[in-house]
Design a protein around this motif. Structure first.
Motif, PDB file in Angstrom:
ATOM      1  N   SER A 199       0.826  -1.203   0.000  1.00  0.00           N
ATOM      2  CA  SER A 199       0.000   0.000   0.000  1.00  0.00           C
ATOM      3  C   SER A 199       0.861   1.254   0.000  1.00  0.00           C
ATOM      4  O   SER A 199       2.047   1.224   0.376  1.00  0.00           O
ATOM      5  N   GLU A 200       0.267   2.359  -0.426  1.00  0.00           N
ATOM      6  CA  GLU A 200       0.984   3.624  -0.524  1.00  0.00           C
ATOM      7  C   GLU A 200       1.576   4.042   0.814  1.00  0.00           C
ATOM      8  O   GLU A 200       2.702   4.553   0.875  1.00  0.00           O
ATOM      9  N   ASP A 201       0.856   3.808   1.914  1.00  0.00           N
ATOM     10  CA  ASP A 201       1.373   4.207   3.222  1.00  0.00           C
ATOM     11  C   ASP A 201       2.274   3.152   3.850  1.00  0.00           C
ATOM     12  O   ASP A 201       2.812   3.348   4.942  1.00  0.00           O
ATOM     13  N   GLY A 202       2.464   2.005   3.137  1.00  0.00           N
ATOM     14  CA  GLY A 202       3.360   0.971   3.619  1.00  0.00           C
ATOM     15  C   GLY A 202       2.839   0.160   4.777  1.00  0.00           C
ATOM     16  O   GLY A 202       3.591  -0.636   5.366  1.00  0.00           O
ATOM     17  N   ARG A 203       1.559   0.268   5.111  1.00  0.00           N
ATOM     18  CA  ARG A 203       1.028  -0.413   6.292  1.00  0.00           C
ATOM     19  C   ARG A 203       0.216  -1.662   5.978  1.00  0.00           C
ATOM     20  O   ARG A 203      -0.219  -2.363   6.883  1.00  0.00           O
ATOM     21  N   ARG A 204       0.002  -1.942   4.699  1.00  0.00           N
ATOM     22  CA  ARG A 204      -0.716  -3.171   4.328  1.00  0.00           C
ATOM     23  C   ARG A 204      -0.039  -3.809   3.126  1.00  0.00           C
ATOM     24  O   ARG A 204       0.482  -3.119   2.242  1.00  0.00           O
ATOM     25  N   LEU A 205      -0.045  -5.149   3.128  1.00  0.00           N
ATOM     26  CA  LEU A 205       0.552  -5.907   2.037  1.00  0.00           C
ATOM     27  C   LEU A 205      -0.458  -6.930   1.540  1.00  0.00           C
ATOM     28  O   LEU A 205      -0.920  -7.780   2.307  1.00  0.00           O
ATOM     29  N   LEU A 206      -0.790  -6.837   0.259  1.00  0.00           N
ATOM     30  CA  LEU A 206      -1.730  -7.768  -0.356  1.00  0.00           C
ATOM     31  C   LEU A 206      -0.957  -8.833  -1.119  1.00  0.00           C
ATOM     32  O   LEU A 206       0.078  -8.561  -1.736  1.00  0.00           O
ATOM     33  N   ARG A 207      -1.490 -10.042  -1.108  1.00  0.00           N
ATOM     34  CA  ARG A 207      -0.920 -11.145  -1.896  1.00  0.00           C
ATOM     35  C   ARG A 207      -1.976 -11.572  -2.908  1.00  0.00           C
ATOM     36  O   ARG A 207      -3.073 -11.992  -2.544  1.00  0.00           O
ATOM     37  N   LEU A 208      -1.637 -11.458  -4.198  1.00  0.00           N
ATOM     38  CA  LEU A 208      -2.557 -11.785  -5.278  1.00  0.00           C
ATOM     39  C   LEU A 208      -2.069 -13.004  -6.045  1.00  0.00           C
ATOM     40  O   LEU A 208      -0.871 -13.155  -6.284  1.00  0.00           O
ATOM     41  N   ALA A 209      -2.989 -13.879  -6.435  1.00  0.00           N
ATOM     42  CA  ALA A 209      -2.669 -15.003  -7.315  1.00  0.00           C
ATOM     43  C   ALA A 209      -2.781 -14.522  -8.755  1.00  0.00           C
ATOM     44  O   ALA A 209      -3.705 -13.790  -9.119  1.00  0.00           O
ATOM     45  N   VAL A 210      -1.803 -14.931  -9.593  1.00  0.00           N
ATOM     46  CA  VAL A 210      -1.799 -14.578 -11.007  1.00  0.00           C
ATOM     47  C   VAL A 210      -2.187 -15.811 -11.814  1.00  0.00           C
ATOM     48  O   VAL A 210      -1.523 -16.853 -11.722  1.00  0.00           O
ATOM     49  N   GLU A 211      -3.255 -15.705 -12.590  1.00  0.00           N
ATOM     50  CA  GLU A 211      -3.695 -16.827 -13.418  1.00  0.00           C
ATOM     51  C   GLU A 211      -2.767 -16.928 -14.624  1.00  0.00           C
ATOM     52  O   GLU A 211      -2.576 -15.964 -15.351  1.00  0.00           O
ATOM     53  N   GLY A 212      -2.189 -18.124 -14.820  1.00  0.00           N
ATOM     54  CA  GLY A 212      -1.134 -18.282 -15.816  1.00  0.00           C
ATOM     55  C   GLY A 212      -1.570 -18.174 -17.249  1.00  0.00           C
ATOM     56  O   GLY A 212      -0.749 -17.920 -18.130  1.00  0.00           O
ATOM     57  N   THR A 213      -2.840 -18.356 -17.552  1.00  0.00           N
ATOM     58  CA  THR A 213      -3.324 -18.311 -18.932  1.00  0.00           C
ATOM     59  C   THR A 213      -3.794 -16.928 -19.340  1.00  0.00           C
ATOM     60  O   THR A 213      -3.533 -16.473 -20.454  1.00  0.00           O
ATOM     61  N   THR A 214      -4.458 -16.238 -18.430  1.00  0.00           N
ATOM     62  CA  THR A 214      -5.064 -14.950 -18.774  1.00  0.00           C
ATOM     63  C   THR A 214      -4.384 -13.755 -18.123  1.00  0.00           C
ATOM     64  O   THR A 214      -4.620 -12.614 -18.526  1.00  0.00           O
ATOM     65  N   GLY A 215      -3.569 -13.998 -17.088  1.00  0.00           N
ATOM     66  CA  GLY A 215      -2.994 -12.900 -16.337  1.00  0.00           C
ATOM     67  C   GLY A 215      -3.945 -12.301 -15.322  1.00  0.00           C
ATOM     68  O   GLY A 215      -3.632 -11.283 -14.689  1.00  0.00           O
ATOM     69  N   GLY A 216      -5.113 -12.928 -15.145  1.00  0.00           N
ATOM     70  CA  GLY A 216      -6.086 -12.441 -14.182  1.00  0.00           C
ATOM     71  C   GLY A 216      -5.572 -12.518 -12.758  1.00  0.00           C
ATOM     72  O   GLY A 216      -4.737 -13.356 -12.421  1.00  0.00           O
ATOM     73  N   LEU A 217      -6.067 -11.638 -11.899  1.00  0.00           N
ATOM     74  CA  LEU A 217      -5.612 -11.533 -10.510  1.00  0.00           C
ATOM     75  C   LEU A 217      -6.732 -11.866  -9.542  1.00  0.00           C
ATOM     76  O   LEU A 217      -7.892 -11.498  -9.764  1.00  0.00           O
ATOM     77  N   THR A 218      -6.366 -12.545  -8.447  1.00  0.00           N
ATOM     78  CA  THR A 218      -7.306 -12.878  -7.383  1.00  0.00           C
ATOM     79  C   THR A 218      -6.662 -12.569  -6.044  1.00  0.00           C
ATOM     80  O   THR A 218      -5.524 -12.986  -5.785  1.00  0.00           O
ATOM     81  N   LEU A 219      -7.369 -11.861  -5.182  1.00  0.00           N
ATOM     82  CA  LEU A 219      -6.838 -11.526  -3.865  1.00  0.00           C
ATOM     83  C   LEU A 219      -6.792 -12.765  -2.981  1.00  0.00           C
ATOM     84  O   LEU A 219      -7.796 -13.443  -2.781  1.00  0.00           O
ATOM     85  N   LEU A 220      -5.585 -13.059  -2.442  1.00  0.00           N
ATOM     86  CA  LEU A 220      -5.412 -14.196  -1.548  1.00  0.00           C
ATOM     87  C   LEU A 220      -5.366 -13.782  -0.081  1.00  0.00           C
ATOM     88  O   LEU A 220      -5.902 -14.474   0.785  1.00  0.00           O
ATOM     89  N   SER A 221      -4.690 -12.669   0.189  1.00  0.00           N
ATOM     90  CA  SER A 221      -4.586 -12.239   1.585  1.00  0.00           C
ATOM     91  C   SER A 221      -4.348 -10.737   1.632  1.00  0.00           C
ATOM     92  O   SER A 221      -3.855 -10.129   0.683  1.00  0.00           O
ATOM     93  N   ASP A 222      -4.689 -10.154   2.766  1.00  0.00           N
ATOM     94  CA  ASP A 222      -4.543  -8.723   3.005  1.00  0.00           C
ATOM     95  C   ASP A 222      -4.082  -8.574   4.445  1.00  0.00           C
ATOM     96  O   ASP A 222      -4.855  -8.783   5.387  1.00  0.00           O
ATOM     97  N   GLU A 223      -2.796  -8.256   4.634  1.00  0.00           N
ATOM     98  CA  GLU A 223      -2.224  -8.231   5.979  1.00  0.00           C
ATOM     99  C   GLU A 223      -1.861  -6.803   6.398  1.00  0.00           C
ATOM    100  O   GLU A 223      -1.257  -6.050   5.633  1.00  0.00           O
ATOM    101  N   SER A 224      -2.228  -6.460   7.613  1.00  0.00           N
ATOM    102  CA  SER A 224      -1.791  -5.204   8.203  1.00  0.00           C
ATOM    103  C   SER A 224      -0.406  -5.402   8.816  1.00  0.00           C
ATOM    104  O   SER A 224      -0.090  -6.488   9.341  1.00  0.00           O
ATOM    105  N   LEU A 225       0.419  -4.364   8.762  1.00  0.00           N
ATOM    106  CA  LEU A 225       1.808  -4.459   9.190  1.00  0.00           C
ATOM    107  C   LEU A 225       2.030  -3.622  10.441  1.00  0.00           C
ATOM    108  O   LEU A 225       1.561  -2.481  10.538  1.00  0.00           O
ATOM    109  N   GLU A 226       2.771  -4.199  11.402  1.00  0.00           N
ATOM    110  CA  GLU A 226       3.076  -3.469  12.627  1.00  0.00           C
ATOM    111  C   GLU A 226       3.992  -2.292  12.339  1.00  0.00           C
ATOM    112  O   GLU A 226       3.837  -1.214  12.929  1.00  0.00           O
TER     113      GLU A 226
END
Length: 717
Positions: A676-703
């Protein structure tokens, strides 16, 4: 002939064939090119679909024209023409690393070696020396040591350019470019020593329709004839093929299985197009392929297995994908072929129709200057470790995370000198480097089983406010842009300690307020993004083992970008660069010149994207460009047009729960991390190998907020 006589004659051939099959069983995992103008040996990973991806390069002595694998698949040999040397490297089958064997490089004692071939047993190796005949050497299959055989080099005629071994290991042939002939030898199976055949040399052909311009090349003597350049045999050892540079033809010979003598087939020579440079036979033995230097095409001929006659296949000749094709190397199945293009500094990958012989260009990858030859190697499949993430956390220092887990539990931490604003990781995963903006320093850290540890004495001064860093694919040099004094600093990285050491003539000037630096995959150019002057500075490497020190000003550097450029990405094949322009809400797209690194805008550039693009990255397949659009909280997915580099007009988007600040792709391209822009959250996205589509896997807040993030590729650790 008696039954026992037949068996005794077949046994050596069968043994050699079995050895070759065992050595090269399974798909190729690595590839190597020698680069004649750059004096280097490039290494590549061969992906499952045949794509090449850079692993780095090794400096060689002057003018390396040929590279070969030994039959066991354990050693890579490259010759240096100008200094008469054979370089021998031991191959690590797990990662493609090359280590010089003790005593390498070895003297050939033959002037100007130009081609190299192994005996099928792997016990002997031979070179064609342009001014010295045929060099013959014993090869130790355990140590890789090369030793000249008694009587080496063996006499040939003028300008010996090519050498080929009969599949049986009983005969060897050398092409004499300025004598219009082929020298033929019998090989002693015990000693490897050569004995010229009674009728040798064999005349290549009666010459018609000479390309007289070719005869005006430097040092071509009167009466040179067709200037035979290269030779190949079919897999069964029944026919020999010689391309004639000045005669636009292929001479075809039938090989006598008893004594190895050559006899021209009816109709030989056959027209193949002007300036044929090299010839290769398809693994099936059904087709003969010829590279045409002057047209940059590949002529394909069908081979009559009974008569040896050649006839062009439908659609021949085919585009080589570059300029100056010099070699063709097939995979084991014959379904793909790799073509080094000497003049355009690239390697083309073409798909082969194994029924018709027809070629279809798939892609080219830019490499070092003057790729002259290529060799494929097998390897050992290694289970990839999960990637790790290393984060720059300001005054909190660095933190190491397990990238496979969504909870982002901290594995290790380390404090450095000041507030860490940027981080870079060496490709082997052994060292990380932290840019400390507050103290204007850079700190080296070791990544090990115990976590992160600061390298003793590993903190060095940078310019004012180091903003971003990059490390070349070899892990030799680290580059940092300094935003407050408009400079680029370079350090040499000690391979063992990781210690950064300043290089000569650094720092160098950039444009105003440099904020990012990116290297091309072949480590030939560095691109510096100047947010204050709205342009891109391009720097060139001086040689294969030198850091970049030369600004490409005479080629137009710096090159105009949009408003407030902030990030640059180069696609994996090294043809195109993309720049995110944050204030003009678009992407500048450029073609990278193969010799100078100069940038030229692609048709249609700049391409519109959503508001405030702040980062971008290209998928390892080269098919998609991912763009972080801050003000609309999304990642845009732009398809990259194959062969053109342009971005598709319609982009797909993934809405995010945060404003994105930066993007990091996993080494396999299956995971995309969004900070994230403020550096306080990190998202993990899965990338679909055929289409390049994205799916949200996790959204973590950072200490602790993160200023920068780097991926540690687990498979290289």
């Amino acid at each position: 002939m008696s039954y026992s006589g037949v068996i005794s004659r077949l046994l050596p051939i069968l043994a050699c064939v079995l050895l070759a099959v065992v050595a090269h069983a399974g798909p190729a995992r690595f590839a190597f090119t020698v680069n004649g103008l750059d004096f280097s040996l490039s290494r590549y990973q061969v992906e499952s679909d045949g794509q090449l991806r850079h692993l780095g390069h090794i400096p060689l002595r002057k003018s390396p024209p040929a590279v070969v694998m030994d039959p066991s698949g354990r050693f890579v040999l490259a010759i240096s023409k100008a200094e008469g040397l054979i370089n021998v490297f031991r191959l690590d089958p797990a990662n493609g690393d090359l280590t010089p064997v003790p005593g390498s490089p070895f003297e050939t004692r033959a002037r100007s070696p130009f081609d190299i071939v192994f005996h099928p047993s792997g016990r002997f190796v031979y070179v064609a020396a342009r001014f010295g005949g045929v060099g013959a050497y014993a090869f130790d299959g355990e140590s890789g040591i090369v030793t000249p055989l008694p009587g080496s080099p063996f006499k040939a005629q003028k300008r010996t350019r090519s050498v080929v071994m009969h599949p049986s290991g009983r005969f060897i042939y050398a092409v004499n470019g300025y004598s219009n002939s082929v020298s033929a030898y019998a090989v002693d199976p015990q000693s490897g020593v050569l004995r010229e055949m009674p009728d040798s040399p064999f005349s290549v052909a009666e010459i018609d329709a000479i390309d007289y311009r070719a005869l005006k090349m430097e040092d071509v003597p009167a009466g040179a004839g067709g200037i035979p350049y290269h030779m190949a045999l079919d897999p069964a050892g029944r026919f020999a093929f010689v391309v004639n540079w000045a005669a636009a033809s292929v001479s075809v010979f039938r090989i006598d299985p008893d004594n190895g003598r050559l006899a021209a087939v009816v109709g030989s020579p056959f027209f193949t197009g002007f300036n044929p440079y090299s010839v290769t036979v398809h693994p099936s033995g059904r087709f003969v392929y010829v590279t045409q230097w002057s047209t940059s095409k590949i002529a394909v001929h069908a081979l009559d297995p009974h008569t040896g006659r050649l006839s062009p296949v439908s659609g021949s000749p085919f585009a080589s994908g570059g300029i100056g094709p010099v070699a063709l190397v097939f995979n084991v199945e014959g379904s793909r072929v790799y073509v080094p293009n000497y003049e355009s500094n690239d390697v083309a990958l073409l798909d082969v129709d194994t029924t018709t012989g027809v070629l279809q260009l798939r892609e080219t990858i830019k490499t070092r200057s003057g790729p002259w030859d290529l060799a494929l190697a097998g390897g050992r499949a290694v289970a990839a470790q999960s990637p790790q993430l290393i984060a720059a956390r300001g005054t909190a220092g660095l933190a190491l995370f397990d990238g496979a887990k969504g909870d982002l539990s901290v594995m290790a931490t380390a404090k450095t000198d000041g507030a860490v604003q940027a981080v870079a990781v060496r490709p082997d995963g052994h060292f990380a480097y932290a840019a400390n903006a507050g103290s204007n320093t850079l700190t080296a850290l070791r990544i090990g089983s115990a976590g992160l540890s600061v390298v003793a004495g590993g903190t060095v001064a940078t310019g004012r406010r180091p903003a971003a860093m990059a490390i070349d694919v070899n892990g030799w040099y680290l580059y940092a842009v300094n935003s407050d004094d408009d400079t680029l600093t370079a350090w040499h990285l000690d391979p063992d300690s990781g210690m950064p050491r300043p290089v000569q003539r650094a720092p160098v000037r950039t444009g105003r307020q440099p904020v990012a630096v990116t290297l091309d995959p072949a480590a030939r150019y560095a691109f510096v993004v100047n947010a204050g002057s709205n342009d891109i500075s391009v720097f060139r490497y001086l040689a294969s083992a030198m850091p970049l020190l030369t600004d490409s000003r005479k080629y137009g550097s710096p090159f105009a970008a949009g408003k407030e450029p902030v990030a640059l990405a180069v696609e994996p094949n090294g043809h195109y660069a993309y720049v995110a322009n944050a204030a003009s809400n678009d992407i500048s797209a450029y073609r990278i010149h193969h010799q100078s690194g100069a940038l030229s805008a692609l048709p249609g550039s700049p391409f519109k994207t959503a508001k405030r693009p702040v980062d971008l990255t290209v998928h390892p397949s080269g098919r998609w460009l991912f763009v972080a659009n801050r003000d609309v909280s999304q990642v845009s997915i732009h398809a990259i047009e194959k062969g053109l580099g342009a971005l598709a007009l319609a982009a797909r988007e993934l809405k995010l729960p945060v404003q994105p600040g930066s993007l990091r792709l996993g080494p396999k391209g299956d995971i995309l991390w969004v900070l994230s822009e403020d550096g306080r959250r990190l998202l993990r996205l899965a990338v679909e190998g055929t289409t390049g589509g994205l799916t949200l896997l996790s959204d973590e807040s950072l200490e602790q907020p993160i200023a920068d993030l780097a991926v540690v590729a687990g498979s290289r650790r």
